[in-house]
Design a protein around this motif. Structure first.
Motif, PDB file in Angstrom:
ATOM      1  N   ASP A  94      -9.389  11.924  48.332  1.00  0.00           N
ATOM      2  CA  ASP A  94      -9.521  13.351  48.616  1.00  0.00           C
ATOM      3  C   ASP A  94      -8.440  13.665  49.651  1.00  0.00           C
ATOM      4  O   ASP A  94      -8.559  13.279  50.807  1.00  0.00           O
ATOM      5  CB  ASP A  94     -10.938  13.578  49.179  1.00  0.00           C
ATOM      6  CG  ASP A  94     -11.209  15.032  49.467  1.00  0.00           C
ATOM      7  OD1 ASP A  94     -10.332  15.878  49.202  1.00  0.00           O
ATOM      8  OD2 ASP A  94     -12.312  15.327  49.966  1.00  0.00           O
ATOM      9  N   ALA A 145     -12.512  19.605  46.699  1.00  0.00           N
ATOM     10  CA  ALA A 145     -12.746  18.173  46.462  1.00  0.00           C
ATOM     11  C   ALA A 145     -13.511  17.881  45.174  1.00  0.00           C
ATOM     12  O   ALA A 145     -13.050  17.064  44.360  1.00  0.00           O
ATOM     13  CB  ALA A 145     -13.443  17.553  47.659  1.00  0.00           C
ATOM     14  N   ALA A 205     -18.062   9.589  45.461  1.00  0.00           N
ATOM     15  CA  ALA A 205     -17.438  10.590  46.330  1.00  0.00           C
ATOM     16  C   ALA A 205     -15.996  10.199  46.605  1.00  0.00           C
ATOM     17  O   ALA A 205     -15.676   9.015  46.755  1.00  0.00           O
ATOM     18  CB  ALA A 205     -18.213  10.687  47.638  1.00  0.00           C
ATOM     19  N   LEU A 206     -15.131  11.193  46.662  1.00  0.00           N
ATOM     20  CA  LEU A 206     -13.703  10.918  46.835  1.00  0.00           C
ATOM     21  C   LEU A 206     -13.415  10.739  48.322  1.00  0.00           C
ATOM     22  O   LEU A 206     -13.574  11.678  49.103  1.00  0.00           O
ATOM     23  CB  LEU A 206     -12.889  12.094  46.294  1.00  0.00           C
ATOM     24  CG  LEU A 206     -13.257  12.566  44.878  1.00  0.00           C
ATOM     25  CD1 LEU A 206     -12.420  13.775  44.478  1.00  0.00           C
ATOM     26  CD2 LEU A 206     -13.092  11.447  43.856  1.00  0.00           C
ATOM     27  N   PRO A 207     -13.019   9.539  48.743  1.00  0.00           N
ATOM     28  CA  PRO A 207     -12.853   9.309  50.184  1.00  0.00           C
ATOM     29  C   PRO A 207     -11.634  10.038  50.747  1.00  0.00           C
ATOM     30  O   PRO A 207     -10.595  10.133  50.085  1.00  0.00           O
ATOM     31  CB  PRO A 207     -12.661   7.794  50.279  1.00  0.00           C
ATOM     32  CG  PRO A 207     -12.189   7.375  48.929  1.00  0.00           C
ATOM     33  CD  PRO A 207     -12.759   8.323  47.949  1.00  0.00           C
ATOM     34  N   TYR A 208     -11.762  10.558  51.960  1.00  0.00           N
ATOM     35  CA  TYR A 208     -10.610  11.144  52.649  1.00  0.00           C
ATOM     36  C   TYR A 208      -9.599  10.049  52.965  1.00  0.00           C
ATOM     37  O   TYR A 208      -9.967   8.889  53.154  1.00  0.00           O
ATOM     38  CB  TYR A 208     -11.062  11.761  53.977  1.00  0.00           C
ATOM     39  CG  TYR A 208     -11.867  13.015  53.841  1.00  0.00           C
ATOM     40  CD1 TYR A 208     -11.406  14.102  53.108  1.00  0.00           C
ATOM     41  CD2 TYR A 208     -13.103  13.132  54.479  1.00  0.00           C
ATOM     42  CE1 TYR A 208     -12.157  15.263  53.008  1.00  0.00           C
ATOM     43  CE2 TYR A 208     -13.852  14.293  54.383  1.00  0.00           C
ATOM     44  CZ  TYR A 208     -13.373  15.356  53.638  1.00  0.00           C
ATOM     45  OH  TYR A 208     -14.107  16.493  53.537  1.00  0.00           O
ATOM     46  N   TYR A 259     -12.873  15.676  40.730  1.00  0.00           N
ATOM     47  CA  TYR A 259     -13.455  14.838  39.671  1.00  0.00           C
ATOM     48  C   TYR A 259     -12.878  15.257  38.312  1.00  0.00           C
ATOM     49  O   TYR A 259     -12.581  14.428  37.455  1.00  0.00           O
ATOM     50  CB  TYR A 259     -14.980  15.002  39.627  1.00  0.00           C
ATOM     51  CG  TYR A 259     -15.712  14.562  40.879  1.00  0.00           C
ATOM     52  CD1 TYR A 259     -15.473  13.316  41.457  1.00  0.00           C
ATOM     53  CD2 TYR A 259     -16.661  15.379  41.479  1.00  0.00           C
ATOM     54  CE1 TYR A 259     -16.152  12.921  42.588  1.00  0.00           C
ATOM     55  CE2 TYR A 259     -17.356  14.985  42.613  1.00  0.00           C
ATOM     56  CZ  TYR A 259     -17.097  13.752  43.169  1.00  0.00           C
ATOM     57  OH  TYR A 259     -17.771  13.346  44.290  1.00  0.00           O
ATOM     58  N   ASN A 280     -22.850  14.114  51.995  1.00  0.00           N
ATOM     59  CA  ASN A 280     -22.163  14.821  50.903  1.00  0.00           C
ATOM     60  C   ASN A 280     -23.115  15.595  49.984  1.00  0.00           C
ATOM     61  O   ASN A 280     -22.676  16.315  49.101  1.00  0.00           O
ATOM     62  CB  ASN A 280     -21.388  13.809  50.033  1.00  0.00           C
ATOM     63  CG  ASN A 280     -20.127  13.299  50.692  1.00  0.00           C
ATOM     64  OD1 ASN A 280     -19.424  12.492  50.115  1.00  0.00           O
ATOM     65  ND2 ASN A 280     -19.822  13.749  51.879  1.00  0.00           N
ATOM     66  N   HIS A 292     -22.735  18.634  46.670  1.00  0.00           N
ATOM     67  CA  HIS A 292     -22.907  18.243  45.265  1.00  0.00           C
ATOM     68  C   HIS A 292     -24.157  18.835  44.629  1.00  0.00           C
ATOM     69  O   HIS A 292     -24.284  18.831  43.417  1.00  0.00           O
ATOM     70  CB  HIS A 292     -22.952  16.709  45.139  1.00  0.00           C
ATOM     71  CG  HIS A 292     -21.610  16.071  45.378  1.00  0.00           C
ATOM     72  ND1 HIS A 292     -21.116  15.854  46.624  1.00  0.00           N
ATOM     73  CD2 HIS A 292     -20.664  15.624  44.513  1.00  0.00           C
ATOM     74  CE1 HIS A 292     -19.921  15.286  46.548  1.00  0.00           C
ATOM     75  NE2 HIS A 292     -19.621  15.131  45.265  1.00  0.00           N
ATOM     76  N   TRP A 305     -13.889  21.591  50.665  1.00  0.00           N
ATOM     77  CA  TRP A 305     -15.120  21.315  49.940  1.00  0.00           C
ATOM     78  C   TRP A 305     -15.289  22.170  48.681  1.00  0.00           C
ATOM     79  O   TRP A 305     -16.194  21.950  47.893  1.00  0.00           O
ATOM     80  CB  TRP A 305     -16.344  21.430  50.851  1.00  0.00           C
ATOM     81  CG  TRP A 305     -16.673  20.085  51.417  1.00  0.00           C
ATOM     82  CD1 TRP A 305     -16.564  19.694  52.724  1.00  0.00           C
ATOM     83  CD2 TRP A 305     -17.135  18.948  50.700  1.00  0.00           C
ATOM     84  NE1 TRP A 305     -16.934  18.390  52.854  1.00  0.00           N
ATOM     85  CE2 TRP A 305     -17.292  17.894  51.619  1.00  0.00           C
ATOM     86  CE3 TRP A 305     -17.420  18.688  49.358  1.00  0.00           C
ATOM     87  CZ2 TRP A 305     -17.728  16.629  51.259  1.00  0.00           C
ATOM     88  CZ3 TRP A 305     -17.859  17.428  48.994  1.00  0.00           C
ATOM     89  CH2 TRP A 305     -17.999  16.421  49.942  1.00  0.00           C
TER      90      TRP A 305
HETATM   91  N1  LIG Z   1     -13.998  13.534  50.964  1.00  0.00           N
HETATM   92  C1  LIG Z   1     -15.407  13.787  51.036  1.00  0.00           C
HETATM   93  C2  LIG Z   1     -16.068  13.633  49.703  1.00  0.00           C
HETATM   94  C3  LIG Z   1     -15.503  14.549  48.701  1.00  0.00           C
HETATM   95  S1  LIG Z   1     -16.261  14.383  47.134  1.00  0.00           S
HETATM   96  C4  LIG Z   1     -16.011  12.812  52.001  1.00  0.00           C
HETATM   97  O1  LIG Z   1     -15.459  11.746  52.118  1.00  0.00           O
HETATM   98  O2  LIG Z   1     -17.028  13.077  52.627  1.00  0.00           O
END
Ligand SMILES: N[C@@H](CCS)C(=O)O
Ligand SMILES: Nc1ncnc2c1ncn2[C@@H]1O[C@H](COP(=O)(O)OP(=O)(O)OP(=O)(O)O)[C@@H](O)[C@H]1O
Length: 919
Positions: free
Chosen positions: A222, A431, A181-184, A435, A468, A472, A428
């Motif tokens: 993200d 994000a 998952a792409l972190p904020y 990928y 998340n 997904h 969402w």
């Molecule tokens: N930014 C999101 C995940 C996106 S894939 C989060 O951190 O929850």
């Protein structure tokens, strides 16, 4: 004594219990150990003196199965009278009887092949696989398999893949695409983020490379949406500056944790805009996007619609009603929230109560896509983790409804339609497209991975925590199904539950938990963190971080079990055979051992393939435990002094142990890559020697005949309990509370120190690079330099925050004083160690000083302003000040806190009287 128990006594007892016909050496080894215990008990009531200690409990648990088994007591225990007296006395204790009840075995036996009580006592990780009753000797087929693999396993490994930094799918190979998952970018990542996504995916990616799968692991930050915008407001920076700053911080933290991304990118790129807009238009062309007017919260004070994280309030879900829920999702119950449903909403920026106003947004018609989504989920979700399946199933209990894809925000990908030009995509929607765009940045041919050719199969593995999952399993697949251009949908979704901290969820936005930079500052190596986090990975339920447990796992598993076995085996080889690994021509009992090890290797692979990384690690520890037991039962130090036959047998034992070390090195590499690299140096092998055959996982002869190892060195060191206690106190509470406690002086001092350290390190790197082209020599120093630079950025921003704090209002400082007082009370109650709480006392005094200064300032302001005020104004000021004094007096007896406010009140009253007289 506990170390001795884990590494000497326990292997000897286990070996006796598990062997039908124990050798004379084994019996002798056990007897020798029992003599030690008996002698101690002849001098004292308990092992260490007249007080019961943890050593008694550990040793008692280990001896218990011997003593209470009728068949074993007589031959092995009868002669030890002092042990007998002590065993009986402890067995009668109420606490022990309670503990025995929890363990389902009968106190009188019969005892299973491997006793649960005979293994170290951290149930969730170290117990052997399966129930003890299931452990049985190897079958004929298993022994045949062991022989075949031992003799031919190395030849059967696949040809290694060509080493390339960024790969594309290859026909005829297993192509694995991995995302986490792409972190904020709203804070430094914490340990929850690390185990929930990036570390889990990294362990899996390293495993895939070990198996020669053609693997691409991508991730990135993200960067769009309200998480960034709120952080920007908080730090007084632009969203772009926030993204740049935190991208660097994330990148550095992950590098320190040795997360081996093939590419770590970001979402605020042109590629992202291009792909997201193209996908949206296709979805619209296919008829899945419709406009709809929605009621939204408008903050009139800030003059903006409040999306998602700009609003907080009470969770509307009955049964939850958490009073600190965010506008997008509740941290307590995990449910998604429509911001206007929040009870008592408040603007996150100004605290004002927003009003409801309509605004037109574009919606994806999930209801139309629902049948396809449901059918795809039902045929694919078997491969998902229980957390992923559970969350998804809960979502599908209700029909899917259209969901807004656009927002009235400024920071995001613009909606490519004329009437919506001032709106951006909802984060969402945007994000997961990250990928694809990050893959595009990495490979320039993202479609090769994301829309693979028919004859070039790709499997997609995604890692994240449970919050998340809906995006997904439902939202993103719905987008891809709606576009209908053959995009890859997730095959394996390995979601975790949460890692918790001090009874709550780790949180970036709330600053709760131990953060990546904190882990780094502790001085504990990143591999120890990786190992610990993997061993408590919340695979089946939430788990909790504990400093004490971090120490226990390090000391008992890494140091005593793994480290001890590897170091002992290699040192024997170095000292007795000049480092030349003795050839192993296994006899029948050796093949039995190899077959038992094979079971663990098979278990490791099966668990890894299903994303059960914590369970796979247990198999590695079992192998090391088997190794320790083998060493203990063979006693090569005795055999090497015996007859020629004995010598031969001793050599085989050492050879087999060295081969086991090589196997452990291979299996551990995904978890603790730094240690595996050091161990490879000690074994004197290249990384691609130690690979796995996932089709036929087995213990194979990794070290060729005649192989000479390098110099053995210890791999781990002990973590002392008092150090962990101090760390626990240091990282208690939230980031803000800690920042308050640390004060301005510390921050500015460390900026200076860091600048100096950076200059010195830069110099070192320059010299090293000039002296050698060998990257392996200078890369660690470059990493250290980058790490220092990152620390400088953090220290500088701390100083900024702290210097803002120095101009904090009286109210803020009063809050800090109260919080600090509370923290101090708790600390003093928890420990008598003055060195732990004295810094907190100093900080409290410092805060009180700042408060007094601020109160004097405030008084000057109030009184100066008052001089130009009317009677009515002054009457109001007196009333408010009176109110404040009353509340303060009610909240604390500490005169130093309210006395300055009383002074202000008296002063205001005097001014009022003066003015009344004058008028
Ligand atoms: N930014 C999101 C995940 C996106 S894939 C989060 O951190 O929850
Ligand atoms: N306590 C946790 N345990 C395991 N994984 C977590 C935990 N918290 C977050 N994650 C995962 O880490 C990834 C990044 O999450 P995110 O950036 O939203 O962090 P967060 O702490 O949840 O942030 P916030 O508190 O601001 O919502 C996501 O996959 C998320 O599911």
């Amino acid at each position: 004594m506990q170390e001795w128990e884990a590494t000497r006594l326990q292997p000897a007892v286990s070996a006796i219990i598990n062997t039908k016909t124990p050798t004379a050496e084994l019996k002798q080894s056990l007897e020798g150990n029992l003599v030690v215990v008996d002698q101690m008990l002849s001098k004292h009531k308990y092992i260490l003196g007249d007080k019961l200690s943890a050593a008694d409990i550990s040793i008692w648990s280990t001896i218990y199965p011997l003593y209470y088994n009728e068949d074993l007591r007589e031959p092995y225990m009868a002669q030890f009278k002092h042990i007998g007296r002590w065993v009986e006395e402890l067995a009668a204790a109420k606490a022990i009887q309670e503990a025995l009840k929890q363990w389902n075995g009968s106190p009188k036996g019969p005892f299973p092949a491997i006793s649960v009580l005979g293994t170290p006592q951290i149930a969730s990780i170290v117990s052997p696989i399966g129930s003890p009753e299931e452990v049985s000797g190897p079958t004929i087929e298993e022994i045949e398999g062991a022989k075949e693999n031992w003799l031919n396993g190395v030849k059967k490994l696949q040809a290694p893949l060509k080493e390339e930094k960024i790969v594309l799918p290859v026909k005829g190979r297993k192509n694995i695409l991995i995302t986490s998952a792409l972190p904020y970018v709203n804070n430094v990542p914490h340990l929850g983020n690390i185990i929930g996504c990036v570390l889990s995916a990294d362990i899996f990616a390293r495993y895939c490379r070990l198996c020669d799968y053609n693997t691409l692991y991508i991730c990135g930050t993200d960067e769009y949406g309200t998480a960034t915008e709120t952080k920007a407001i908080e730090e007084g920076l632009t969203p772009r500056q926030i993204c740049d700053k935190y991208f660097e911080i994330h990148n550095a933290v992950y590098r320190w944790f040795n997360i081996g991304f093939d590419y770590f990118g970001r979402t605020s790129t042109n590629e992202q805009t291009e792909i997201a807009q193209k996908m949206f238009l296709k979805l619209k062309d296919n008829g899945f996007i419709l406009p709809q007017s929605v009621d939204q919260l408008l903050c009139e004070k800030c003059d903006r619609f409040l999306a998602d994280r700009f609003v907080e309030g009470t969770c509307p879900h009955p049964g939850c009603l958490y009073d600190n829920a965010r506008g997008d999702q509740c941290d307590r119950c995990g449910k998604l929230i429509n911001a206007i449903e929040l009870i008592e909403p408040r603007c996150k920026v100004c605290g004002h109560k927003p009003t409801v106003k309509p605004s037109e947004q574009l919606f994806i018609q999930l209801n139309q896509l629902e049948p396809s989504i449901r059918s795809w989920i039902s045929s694919n979700s078997n491969n998902w983790s229980p957390a992923a399946r559970g969350v998804c199933r809960a979502w599908l209990r209700e029909p899917l409804r259209p969901r807004a894809l656009t927002r009235d925000l400024r920071w995001g990908v613009p909606v490519p339609l004329q009437n919506y030009a001032h709106k951006v995509f909802y984060v969402w929607f945007d994000a997961p497209i990250g990928y694809l765009s990050i893959t595009q940045n990495a490979t320039k041919q993202y479609e090769k991975w994301w829309r693979p050719d028919k004859d070039c199969e790709v499997k997609l593995y995604q890692f994240m925590a449970k919050d998340n999952v809906p995006f997904h399993t439902i939202m993103f697949p719905a987008t891809l199904i709606g576009i209908n251009e053959g995009h890859l949908l997730v095959n394996y979704l390995f979601a975790t539950e949460y890692l918790n901290y001090e009874e709550g969820k780790f949180s970036k936005s709330r600053g709760v938990g131990v953060f990546g930079t904190d882990a780094q500052d502790t001085g504990i190596p990143s591999d120890v963190w990786r190992f610990y986090l993997a061993s408590i990975r919340p695979e089946t339920s939430d788990s909790s971080f504990s400093w004490a447990e971090l120490g226990t796992r390090n000391n008992s598993e890494l140091l005593n079990n793994l480290g001890n076995f590897c170091h002992r085996s290699l040192s024997f080889c170095a000292n007795n055979f000049k480092g030349k690994v003795p050839d192993v021509n296994p006899g029948p009992s050796d093949y039995e051992l190899i077959a038992l090890v094979n079971r663990e290797v098979i278990g490791y692979v099966q668990n890894m393939e299903k994303g059960r990384l914590r369970d796979a690690l247990k198999h590695v520890l079992s192998i090391s435990r088997i190794g320790n037991q083998h060493m203990q039962s063979e006693q090569p130090w005795v055999l090497l002094k015996g007859s020629d036959d004995d010598k031969q047998r001793g050599a085989i034992a050492i050879g087999l142990c060295c081969q086991l070390v090589a196997l452990l090195c291979a299996l551990l590499a995904p978890y603790i890559p730094d240690t595996a690299r050091r161990l490879r140096q000690q074994l004197h092998v290249e990384a691609n020697t130690l690979r796995l055959n996932p089709e036929n996982p087995a213990f194979i002869q990794y070290l060729p005949n005649g192989h000479v190892i390098g110099k053995p060195e210890p791999l781990f060191s002990k973590l002392e309990p008092d150090v962990l206690e101090k760390l626990k106190a240091k990282y208690a509470g939230t980031q803000n509370e800690r920042a308050n406690v640390n004060g301005v002086a510390k921050g500015s001092q460390s900026v200076e120190a860091l600048e100096k350290a950076i200059a010195e390190q830069g110099d070192k790197v320059r010299k090293l690079k000039a002296s050698t082209k060998d990257k392996a020599v200078w890369q660690p120093e470059v990493d250290r330099l980058l790490e220092l630079k990152k620390q400088l950025v953090t220290a500088q921003s701390n100083v900024k925050t702290e210097s803002n704090a120095s101009s904090h209002s009286v109210a803020d400082l009063e809050k800090c004083v109260a919080e600090q007082g509370e923290k101090l009370r708790k600390l003093k109650a928890s420990t008598k160690d003055k060195s732990i709480w004295q810094p907190e006392v100093d900080r409290l005094l410092e805060l009180k000083k700042q408060l007094a200064a601020a109160q004097t300032n405030a008084q000057t302001n109030v009184t100066t302003n008052a001089s130009s005020k009317s009677v009515a104004d002054l009457e109001k000021a007196v009333a408010e000040q009176g109110d404040k004094v009353r509340k303060l007096k009610a909240s604390t007896k500490d005169k130093t806190v309210w006395q300055p406010e009383v002074k202000i009140l008296l002063d205001l009253k005097k001014q009022l009287a003066d003015l009344q007289i004058k008028n």
